[in-house]
Design a protein around this motif. Structure first.
Motif, PDB file in Angstrom:
ATOM      1  N   VAL A   1     -62.886 -11.631 -61.154  1.00  0.00           N
ATOM      2  CA  VAL A   1     -62.293 -10.663 -60.869  1.00  0.00           C
ATOM      3  C   VAL A   1     -62.563 -10.707 -59.387  1.00  0.00           C
ATOM      4  CG1 VAL A   1     -61.835  -9.626 -63.141  1.00  0.00           C
ATOM      5  CG2 VAL A   1     -64.101  -8.905 -62.096  1.00  0.00           C
TER       6      VAL A   1
ATOM      7  N   HIS B   1     -66.853 -10.659 -67.298  1.00  0.00           N
ATOM      8  CA  HIS B   1     -65.815 -10.924 -65.631  1.00  0.00           C
ATOM      9  C   HIS B   1     -67.292 -11.155 -64.572  1.00  0.00           C
ATOM     10  CE1 HIS B   1     -62.346 -10.416 -67.530  1.00  0.00           C
ATOM     11  NE2 HIS B   1     -62.442  -8.265 -68.029  1.00  0.00           N
TER      12      HIS B   1
ATOM     13  N   ARG C   1     -60.719 -19.296 -64.914  1.00  0.00           N
ATOM     14  CA  ARG C   1     -61.311 -18.836 -66.333  1.00  0.00           C
ATOM     15  C   ARG C   1     -62.122 -19.997 -65.966  1.00  0.00           C
ATOM     16  NH1 ARG C   1     -56.315 -18.162 -65.612  1.00  0.00           N
ATOM     17  NH2 ARG C   1     -55.271 -15.895 -67.116  1.00  0.00           N
TER      18      ARG C   1
ATOM     19  N   MET D   1     -59.417 -21.860 -71.122  1.00  0.00           N
ATOM     20  CA  MET D   1     -58.062 -20.443 -71.769  1.00  0.00           C
ATOM     21  C   MET D   1     -59.060 -19.892 -72.819  1.00  0.00           C
ATOM     22  SD  MET D   1     -55.775 -19.428 -70.423  1.00  0.00           S
ATOM     23  CE  MET D   1     -54.715 -18.043 -71.667  1.00  0.00           C
TER      24      MET D   1
ATOM     25  N   GLY E   1     -63.644 -14.001 -69.710  1.00  0.00           N
ATOM     26  CA  GLY E   1     -62.389 -12.931 -69.147  1.00  0.00           C
ATOM     27  C   GLY E   1     -62.474 -13.852 -68.323  1.00  0.00           C
ATOM     28  N   PRO E   2     -61.207 -13.806 -67.113  1.00  0.00           N
ATOM     29  CA  PRO E   2     -61.246 -14.650 -65.815  1.00  0.00           C
ATOM     30  C   PRO E   2     -62.121 -13.670 -64.968  1.00  0.00           C
ATOM     31  CG  PRO E   2     -58.435 -13.494 -66.862  1.00  0.00           C
ATOM     32  CD  PRO E   2     -59.997 -13.067 -67.608  1.00  0.00           C
TER      33      PRO E   2
ATOM     34  N   LEU F   1     -54.513  -2.454 -66.788  1.00  0.00           N
ATOM     35  CA  LEU F   1     -55.937  -2.092 -67.277  1.00  0.00           C
ATOM     36  C   LEU F   1     -55.638  -0.578 -67.893  1.00  0.00           C
ATOM     37  CD1 LEU F   1     -58.318  -2.455 -64.230  1.00  0.00           C
ATOM     38  CD2 LEU F   1     -57.646  -3.653 -66.011  1.00  0.00           C
TER      39      LEU F   1
ATOM     40  N   CYS G   1     -67.818  -3.965 -68.483  1.00  0.00           N
ATOM     41  CA  CYS G   1     -66.857  -4.897 -68.057  1.00  0.00           C
ATOM     42  C   CYS G   1     -67.170  -6.526 -67.885  1.00  0.00           C
ATOM     43  CB  CYS G   1     -66.014  -4.183 -66.804  1.00  0.00           C
ATOM     44  SG  CYS G   1     -65.047  -2.609 -67.201  1.00  0.00           S
TER      45      CYS G   1
HETATM   46  C1  HEC Z   1     -64.220  -8.555 -74.330  1.00  0.00           C
HETATM   47  C2  HEC Z   1     -64.137  -9.160 -73.373  1.00  0.00           C
HETATM   48  C3  HEC Z   1     -63.667  -8.608 -72.354  1.00  0.00           C
HETATM   49  C4  HEC Z   1     -64.267  -7.522 -71.830  1.00  0.00           C
HETATM   50  C5  HEC Z   1     -65.318  -6.335 -72.188  1.00  0.00           C
HETATM   51  C6  HEC Z   1     -63.040  -6.544 -70.876  1.00  0.00           C
HETATM   52  N1  HEC Z   1     -62.433  -7.641 -70.308  1.00  0.00           N
HETATM   53 FE1  HEC Z   1     -61.048  -7.959 -68.688  1.00  0.00          FE
HETATM   54  N2  HEC Z   1     -59.887  -9.301 -70.085  1.00  0.00           N
HETATM   55  C7  HEC Z   1     -60.890 -10.353 -71.136  1.00  0.00           C
HETATM   56  C8  HEC Z   1     -59.329 -11.038 -71.137  1.00  0.00           C
HETATM   57  C9  HEC Z   1     -59.901 -12.185 -72.457  1.00  0.00           C
HETATM   58  C10 HEC Z   1     -58.529 -11.179 -69.961  1.00  0.00           C
HETATM   59  C11 HEC Z   1     -57.360 -11.569 -70.189  1.00  0.00           C
HETATM   60  C12 HEC Z   1     -57.550 -13.541 -69.737  1.00  0.00           C
HETATM   61  C13 HEC Z   1     -55.977 -14.057 -69.712  1.00  0.00           C
HETATM   62  O1  HEC Z   1     -55.348 -14.167 -69.060  1.00  0.00           O
HETATM   63  O2  HEC Z   1     -56.432 -15.187 -70.074  1.00  0.00           O
HETATM   64  C14 HEC Z   1     -58.932 -10.057 -69.202  1.00  0.00           C
HETATM   65  C15 HEC Z   1     -58.160  -9.948 -68.291  1.00  0.00           C
HETATM   66  C16 HEC Z   1     -58.483  -8.562 -67.008  1.00  0.00           C
HETATM   67  C17 HEC Z   1     -57.834  -8.196 -65.805  1.00  0.00           C
HETATM   68  C18 HEC Z   1     -57.013  -9.287 -65.597  1.00  0.00           C
HETATM   69  C19 HEC Z   1     -57.332 -10.837 -64.963  1.00  0.00           C
HETATM   70  C20 HEC Z   1     -56.578 -11.743 -65.135  1.00  0.00           C
HETATM   71  O3  HEC Z   1     -57.146 -13.038 -63.866  1.00  0.00           O
HETATM   72  O4  HEC Z   1     -55.349 -12.137 -64.360  1.00  0.00           O
HETATM   73  C21 HEC Z   1     -58.622  -7.861 -65.250  1.00  0.00           C
HETATM   74  C22 HEC Z   1     -58.600  -7.140 -63.180  1.00  0.00           C
HETATM   75  C23 HEC Z   1     -59.656  -7.137 -66.420  1.00  0.00           C
HETATM   76  N3  HEC Z   1     -59.542  -8.143 -67.637  1.00  0.00           N
HETATM   77  C24 HEC Z   1     -60.547  -5.927 -66.032  1.00  0.00           C
HETATM   78  C25 HEC Z   1     -61.526  -5.732 -66.923  1.00  0.00           C
HETATM   79  C26 HEC Z   1     -62.061  -4.238 -67.000  1.00  0.00           C
HETATM   80  C27 HEC Z   1     -62.007  -3.054 -66.011  1.00  0.00           C
HETATM   81  C28 HEC Z   1     -62.311  -3.931 -67.482  1.00  0.00           C
HETATM   82  C29 HEC Z   1     -63.888  -2.926 -68.243  1.00  0.00           C
HETATM   83  C30 HEC Z   1     -62.753  -1.421 -68.600  1.00  0.00           C
HETATM   84  C31 HEC Z   1     -62.586  -5.172 -68.803  1.00  0.00           C
HETATM   85  N4  HEC Z   1     -61.295  -5.590 -68.258  1.00  0.00           N
HETATM   86  C32 HEC Z   1     -63.177  -5.497 -70.147  1.00  0.00           C
HETATM   87  C33 HEC Z   1     -61.689  -9.985 -71.483  1.00  0.00           C
HETATM   88  C34 HEC Z   1     -62.472  -8.750 -71.621  1.00  0.00           C
END
Ligand code: HEC
Ligand code: HEC
Length: 230
Positions: free
Chosen positions: A176, A162, A81, A85, A173-174, A192, A158
């Protein structure tokens, strides 16, 4: 061999019937990890609890992580991240927009190879929320980099949170581009589809993705991970 205080040795090591001293993963988790990580659940139920969370929840580790990755990472932890966190604690406003305040970020402690192996095994035993994962729900397939990026950026937004490569993407976010090495494909499908089923207060939006789009996102995440390793 590491020098260990006698009381710590008694706590962290077990002697097998063959008389071989092995690291006790469960004891290490309780002694060295419990202060930051939630090992027993449940996930934060209020925003206040979410903001107080010091580290990722590990109580469903066995349903989430790839065992081989865990064992490697615990010996040589890297940042996942970019802004920690809870990004608000580590971001400062700069002339070029938000920037990470590196002075507030602390490196993760590392384990020896033997301890990492034992701890990874103890983490993989943690199988809470098996009700949310369906084995085999990810069906391997392919997507082009440009279609995946179009979905990730333009259609579903997304990229705002990320990074899809180091230095490119949002910081809250983390990253990807390593996610497919770190996490199980069936977990990704489940998370997801319904992020809040795992983590009720997480600010990742539920975009109500269709099953087909979820599969495409996992294809794309796997493609990114292969590229990141090259
Ligand atoms: C507003 C911010 C935000 C948006 C927009 C967002 N995410 Fe996330 N996402 C996060 C956060 C916060 C986490 C969980 C963080 C943690 O585990 O500390 C996360 C977790 C994830 C994870 C798991 C990652 C891990 O290492 O545990 C994936 C894969 C992911 N997102 C994909 C997506 C996808 C695909 C989209 C679009 C459909 C998306 N995200 C949109 C904030 C966002
Ligand atoms: C001082 C608090 C602290 C302690 C103690 C700590 N961790 Fe962590 N851990 C963190 C933070 C913060 C992260 C998130 C790092 C990142 O995203 O870059 C993390 C990440 C992880 C991850 C990756 C999880 C993910 O979803 O990204 C694992 C696995 C992990 N820690 C295991 C352990 C183990 C095992 C121990 C004990 C030997 C331990 N940690 C001790 C704070 C801590």
């Amino acid at each position: 061999m590491r020098i260990i205080k006698p009381w710590a040795a008694a706590l962290l090591l077990t002697v097998s019937s063959a008389g071989v001293v092995a690291a006790d993963g469960e004891a290490i988790l309780k002694a060295q990890c419990n202060s930051c990580h939630n090992l027993e659940g449940p996930a934060p139920a209020t925003l206040h609890e979410l903001w107080q969370r010091q580290a990722p929840d590990l109580f469903y580790a066995g349903n989430k992580y790839q065992a081989a990755w865990l064992e490697r990472w615990l010996q040589q932890p890297t940042t996942i991240r970019p802004a920690g966190m809870f990004y608000v604690d580590h971001i400062k406003a700069g002339s070029a927009g938000d920037q990470i305040d590196a002075s507030t970020m602390r490196p993760h402690s590392a384990l020896s190879a033997a301890d990492a192996k034992a701890v990874a095994a103890a983490l993989m035993e943690r199988k809470a929320r098996s009700d949310l994962v369906v084995a085999g729900s990810y069906v391997p397939g392919t997507i082009s980099r440009s279609s995946g990026e179009m979905m990730f950026d333009k259609f579903k937004g997304c990229l705002a949170c990320h990074e899809i490569e180091p230095g490119y993407g949002g910081l809250s976010g983390p990253e990807v581009y390593t996610v497919a090495q770190r996490l199980q494909a069936d977990y990704l499908v489940s998370f997801l589809s319904r992020p809040q089923a795992w983590d009720p207060k997480i600010f990742m939006p539920d975009k109500h993705l269709s099953d087909g789009d979820v599969q495409k996102f996992v294809h794309y995440l796997r493609l990114l991970s292969v590229e990141a390793r090259q």
